[in-house]
Design an enzyme around this catalytic site. Structure first.
Site, PDB file in Angstrom:
ATOM      1  N   ARG B 125       1.020  -1.176  -0.083  1.00 22.21           N
ATOM      2  CA  ARG B 125      -0.011  -0.011  -0.099  1.00 22.21           C
ATOM      3  C   ARG B 125       0.946   1.140   0.034  1.00 22.21           C
ATOM      4  NH1 ARG B 125      -5.397   0.346   2.644  1.00 22.21           N
ATOM      5  NH2 ARG B 125      -6.385  -0.331   0.779  1.00 22.21           N
ATOM      6  N   GLN B 130      -0.668   2.558  -6.076  1.00 23.65           N
ATOM      7  CA  GLN B 130      -2.243   2.715  -5.916  1.00 23.65           C
ATOM      8  C   GLN B 130      -2.867   2.061  -7.226  1.00 23.65           C
ATOM      9  OE1 GLN B 130      -3.221   6.542  -5.106  1.00 23.65           O
ATOM     10  NE2 GLN B 130      -2.440   6.381  -3.051  1.00 23.65           N
ATOM     11  N   SER B 136      -8.413  -2.120  -3.080  1.00 22.73           N
ATOM     12  CA  SER B 136      -9.087  -0.840  -3.237  1.00 22.73           C
ATOM     13  C   SER B 136      -9.838  -0.648  -4.002  1.00 22.73           C
ATOM     14  CB  SER B 136      -7.919   0.306  -3.103  1.00 22.73           C
ATOM     15  OG  SER B 136      -7.045   0.074  -2.077  1.00 22.73           O
ATOM     16  N   TYR B 232      -3.682  -0.403   7.133  1.00 20.70           N
ATOM     17  CA  TYR B 232      -4.895  -0.897   7.673  1.00 20.70           C
ATOM     18  C   TYR B 232      -5.074  -0.811   9.339  1.00 20.70           C
ATOM     19  CZ  TYR B 232      -5.816  -3.462   3.210  1.00 20.70           C
ATOM     20  OH  TYR B 232      -6.032  -3.719   2.105  1.00 20.70           O
TER      21      TYR B 232
END
Lengths: 479, 524
Positions: B125, B130, B136, B232
């Site tokens: 992450r 991304q 995601s 997270y």
């Protein structure tokens, strides 16, 4: 033409020059302003030629025609990207002319004094006649002015030639740092002033010629010691000097038009230098005294990470995905002659309904306002070419920023790293945009020689290669 | 000749997604790969075989043909044991794998001796990755779908209305966990007109929650280690949990819809919505539990089912939210895959390079050349150490006024000082200098002032023309040369003539260049 009429013409010319400079406050007025300048200059020359005591008309006309022809040719042929060196080159001419006129003034003064001694002052005409009427105090002041005119003129002459060489890439643009360079400069200036003092005491022409030579060396050394990134300041400073030289000669000759115009130009150059220095957050003294000072307090932050290269395909993809695009041009754009390509790209992107703008840093390029001129040449309309303060807040809401041959002006360490040599310099905050692509020739550093952490950021991609080739390739792929 | 990339039909029950869409196909072909797909693989996502053929993809009759005939296989769901058995030696498999939960599968895959297995669920992450982050993209869809499912099961409007037939109060939605799914849910619920509240144990996401238009439920608790782990949330302390449940208990009777998205990687989902809270909810309320796969955040959730409690609260425990929007999720997942192939194929020659030096590729790779390479070494998310920025002290208006007054006073006294010193200098000069000099000197000083005021008004963009025009104007020095050129002294005459020549170059050159420049400035 009587003296009264000549003076009246000078007043008009002086007013016209003021209007010409003042007219540059906006683009539309500027086109008229230039005519004020031209008319003022014509008026001044004609009035002078027509004034009593000026003869040798064929020589004058011949010289003006030859000189004018040469100037016209150069101005027609020069590329817009070569503007900085052209301006620097022109300054040197004014400097040299000032030296010549100063030496002439001395010769004329000697002649006038000889005539006074012989009692034949009535034969004198023009400049010599005015000298002959001066008192001894006035003559002393005249000598000081003459000395200043030659000193400044010579510095301007050689300094401008070096600046020309650096800007044209004929001389390495790295700062030359001789050991004890401040001492050398000081000693040279001291020598000049001692010679000037001797001259005041009645020593002959040789002192002035030596002053001209020493001042010439000072000019060389001074500009050689200034790094490439500081060139905008240097050019405007030389501009200022050429004005002061003209003003000093004006005092010598007792000519108010020269004084007024010289002072205008001098003030203009000084203010430009000041604006440039502020743009880099540096003091004028530290720029003039040369090089990036090595006296930073602590170690610079090491930059970790790697530069991630990208290619034309990905850049096109990013461009197509973006709604708002900002281009940040720098000197590299001028070098690559890519202004036409970027203009075409701008048009295409705008036709697709994207918001495209340009962000111009005050010291981008090698001349004040250099980028504006380049973009204007490529027919990029000036209403979306914005200054740093106008656009800096918009970067966070921008999808895509493309940096075209700029480096130090987008360096985040100016804000993050107090030990960086460019700490505190205002910079364009491009790293706040979503994606940044940096078009760059290689992995090298900017003119200041400072590492740029922007290139290592996660949202940065490096597009290596000549800016024009890259832009042309992008244009080809952009559907 | 590029390698063959194959996409089999998903075999997991109820899975409608497909790893390749006609749009991503075009992009992948540009990377130099040949594409093939199992017949019918895209049917559930509304992509027919013909559409794939039109996009230049070869359609193969069955899965075996795809698995045996492809150098790279791309999938959505983790491969079944049967599928794992079909992995060809030396090939590349890209799919969700969940290696931590599926050790047997990883071992089995290793035994097949593939070149590499890349797990889309293991993308680190970091900002750069991304575009590959399939979790995601899927979470985004799940968040949206959760609101749609809630709306479907909820008997009222989301938005408040005053109509001729009476007043409708707006629905109140509580979103627990503001990760990607949570934020997507907030956005969707907000845009349907609901009042949205949200809670997350990471106080730093409060800003993100508020930016989406929801109210952040603030918990007054000093939780020192609320930090994150690879982006997270981490498990919280028992005291914190108690406070948190108290907060939820207070919300339960008030809210109409609860969407829970709290997941801690590699652990069962924390129980945040207890049976007691469900009992406190109004009849007709809806709970959508996006953590159902990992046991659920709600005590009563049944994995994969929609149930109705005794007090008429609907609890939705679907685990296939993304698959329920197959066309959209296939498109996003396909794009994630394409980005991964993009990174794997820097040369665009159809030859993938599993570069273990690249942190992103290293992170995804769970099997490489016969060895299990999971878990990867930890990745630091921030590459450049941030210098601590000193906090700016907010000034009150009084302080600002006082400071400005002080500055003005300082500037004023400085001007006065300068004037006094300047006047003194001038007077001193006046005592020695003769009148004729002083006359010129006045002109000089005034001109400097005029220049000063005029130049400040010059537009920044016109600085280069300004330099050019002042350059031309400074050749007014020609006047000096003209005055000397009539001298009978030949040296003087020659030098003066040369000066005229140089000044003329400057005049003509300078004005012409300025004109050229100014002519270029134009409005759009």
């Amino acid at each position: 033409m009587s003296i009264g009429l000549t003076t009246a013409a000078y007043v008009v010319a002086a007013i016209l020059f003021i209007l010409a400079l003042g007219g540059l406050s906006n683009q539309e007025k500027a086109k008229r302003a230039i005519w004020y300048g031209i008319i003022g200059m014509t008026l001044a020359v004609v009035a002078t030629v027509a004034s009593p005591g000026v003869t040798n008309l064929p020589v004058i006309i011949g010289m003006i025609i030859i000189g004018g022809g040469l100037g016209w040719l150069v101005a027609k042929k020069v590329q817009m990207t070569q503007m900085p060196e052209l301006v620097a080159g022109f300054h040197s001419l004014v400097g040299l002319a000032a030296v010549f006129i100063g030496i002439n003034a001395h010769l004329e003064m000697e002649r006038a004094l000889a005539a006074v001694a012989d009692g034949t002052t009535s034969d004198l005409a023009g400049f010599a006649a005015t000298i002959a009427k001066k008192s001894s105090v006035e003559l002393g002041i005249l000598k000081v002015e003459l000395f200043l005119g030659i000193l400044i003129g010579a510095i301007t002459f050689t300094g401008s030639i070096i600046a020309y060489g650096k800007l044209a890439g004929k001389i390495s643009s790295n700062a030359l740092t001789l050991p004890g360079r401040h001492a050398i400069n000081l000693a040279a200036f001291a020598a000049c002033f001692i010679l000037g003092f001797l001259y005041l005491q009645g020593a002959g022409l040789w002192t002035m010629i030596v002053v001209a030579i020493i001042a010439g060396l000072i000019g060389c050394h001074l500009i050689l010691a200034i790094g490439g990134a500081d060139m905008p300041v240097v050019v405007s400073m030389l501009n200022s000097y050429s004005g002061w030289a003209a003003a000093a000669i004006g005092f010598t000759l007792g000519n108010d038009l020269l004084i007024v115009t010289g002072a205008l130009v001098g003030a203009s150059g000084a203010i430009l230098s000041y604006i440039m220095c502020k743009g880099m957050n540096r003091s004028f003294a530290s720029v003039i005294l040369g090089g990036w000072g090595g006296a930073t307090a602590g170690a610079q932050q090491e930059v970790e990470g790697e530069m991630v290269p990208t290619n034309v395909d990905n850049t096109v993809q990013l461009l197509e995905d973006a709604d708002s695009v900002i281009f940040v041009p720098g000197y590299g754009l001028a070098v690559a002659q890519a202004q036409g390509a970027v203009s075409e790209l701008t048009k295409r992107l705008r036709d697709k309904g994207k918001e495209v703008r340009f962000a111009i840093h005050p010291v981008a390029g090698r001349l004040p306002g250099h980028m504006n001129v380049l973009l204007a040449e490529a027919k990029v309309p000036y209403d979306f070419v914005l200054e740093m303060e106008e656009i800096n807040d918009d970067f966070p809401s921008t999808d895509f920023v493309m940096i075209l041959g700029a480096n130090d002006i987008v360096n985040p360490s100016a804000q993050d790293d107090p030990n960086s040599p460019i700490a505190g310099m205002p910079v364009l905050e491009v790293w706040k945009a979503k994606n940044v692509v940096i078009s760059k020739r290689g992995q090298g550093r900017g003119y200041s020689g400072v590492e740029n952490p922007l290139f290592f950021k996660d949202n940065s991609r490096m597009l290596y290669g000549d800016a024009k080739d890259s832009l042309d390739a992008i244009l080809k792929q952009l559907s | 000749m590029g390698l063959k990339v194959g996409v089999p039909k998903e075999t997991a029950a109820g899975e409608r997604r497909v790893a390749l869409t006609p749009e991503t196909a075009g992009r992948i072909q540009k990377l130099g790969y040949d594409l093939q797909i199992e017949s019918g693989a895209g049917d559930a996502a509304n992509f027919s075989d013909d559409v794939y053929r039109d996009a230049g993809v070869t359609v193969l009759p069955d899965a075996a043909a795809v698995w045996s005939g492809s150098d790279i296989v791309m999938k959505v769901q983790q491969p079944s044991m049967a599928e794992a058995g079909m992995v060809k030696e030396g090939s590349l498999l890209i799919s969700f794998i969940w290696p931590a939960q599926n050790e047997d599968l990883v071992a089995k895959l290793k035994d097949q001796k593939p070149h590499a297995v890349l797990a889309m669920d293991q993308v680190p992450r970091i900002s750069r990755a991304q575009k590959l982050d399939a979790l995601s993209s899927m979470a985004n869809i799940a968040g949206y779908r959760a609101v749609v499912e809630a709306a479907n099961n909820f008997g009222r409007f989301f938005t408040g209305q005053v109509t001729a037939a009476g007043k409708v109060p707006p629905a109140k939605v509580l979103v627990i966990g503001a990760g990607v799914a949570g934020l997507a849910a907030i956005g969707a619920a907000r845009s349907m007109g609901a009042i949205v509240r949200s809670f997350d144990i990471r106080p730093e996401v409060a800003e993100q929650i508020e930016s989406m238009g929801a109210e952040f439920l603030f918990l007054d608790f000093d939780n020192a280690d609320s930090g994150t782990e690879g982006g997270y949330a981490k498990p919280s302390s028992p005291e914190f949990r108690e406070k948190q449940l108290e907060l939820f208990q207070a919300q339960a009777p008030d809210v109409d819809i609860v969407i829970t998205t709290a997941l801690i990687p590699g652990r069962p989902a924390p129980e945040l919505w207890t049976a007691e809270m469900v009992a406190a909810m109004k009849p007709g309320s809806v709970v959508v539990d996006l953590a159902a796969e990992q046991g659920g955040n709600c005590a009563l959730t049944v994995k994969g089912e929609r149930i109705v409690t005794e007090n008429d609260v609907v609890i939705v425990g679907y685990t296939d939210m993304a698959s329920r929007m197959a066309a959209q999720s296939s498109q996003l997942y396909g794009t994630n895959l394409r980005h991964l192939l993009d990174d794997l194929t820097p040369e665009k020659d159809g030859q993938p390079d599993v570069n273990m030096e690249d942190v992103v590729i290293r992170g995804c790779t769970v099997v490489k050349d016969g060895e299990i390479t999971f878990p990867p070494p930890p990745v630091s998310t921030s590459v450049v150490p941030k210098a601590p920025t000193p906090k700016k002290v907010e000034e009150t208006p009084e302080q600002i006024a006082a400071r400005e007054a002080a500055e003005l006073k300082k500037a004023g006294s400085r001007t006065t000082m300068l004037l006094v010193v300047g006047a003194a200098l001038l007077l001193a000069l006046g005592t020695v200098a003769p009148a004729s000099f002083m006359q010129h000197f006045i002109v000089f000083v005034l001109s400097c002032f005029v220049g000063f005021y005029v130049i400040w008004n010059v537009a920044h963009s016109l600085h280069t023309p300004l330099m050019a025009i002042t350059n031309a104007v400074s050749s007014i020095i020609i006047v000096g040369a003209l005055l000397q050129i009539s001298s009978p002294n030949t040296t003087v005459m020659v030098l003066a003539a040369l000066s005229v020549l140089m000044a003329s170059i400057n005049i003509f050159g300078g004005f012409l260049v300025t004109r050229r420049m100014l002519a270029m400035f134009q409005k759009s």
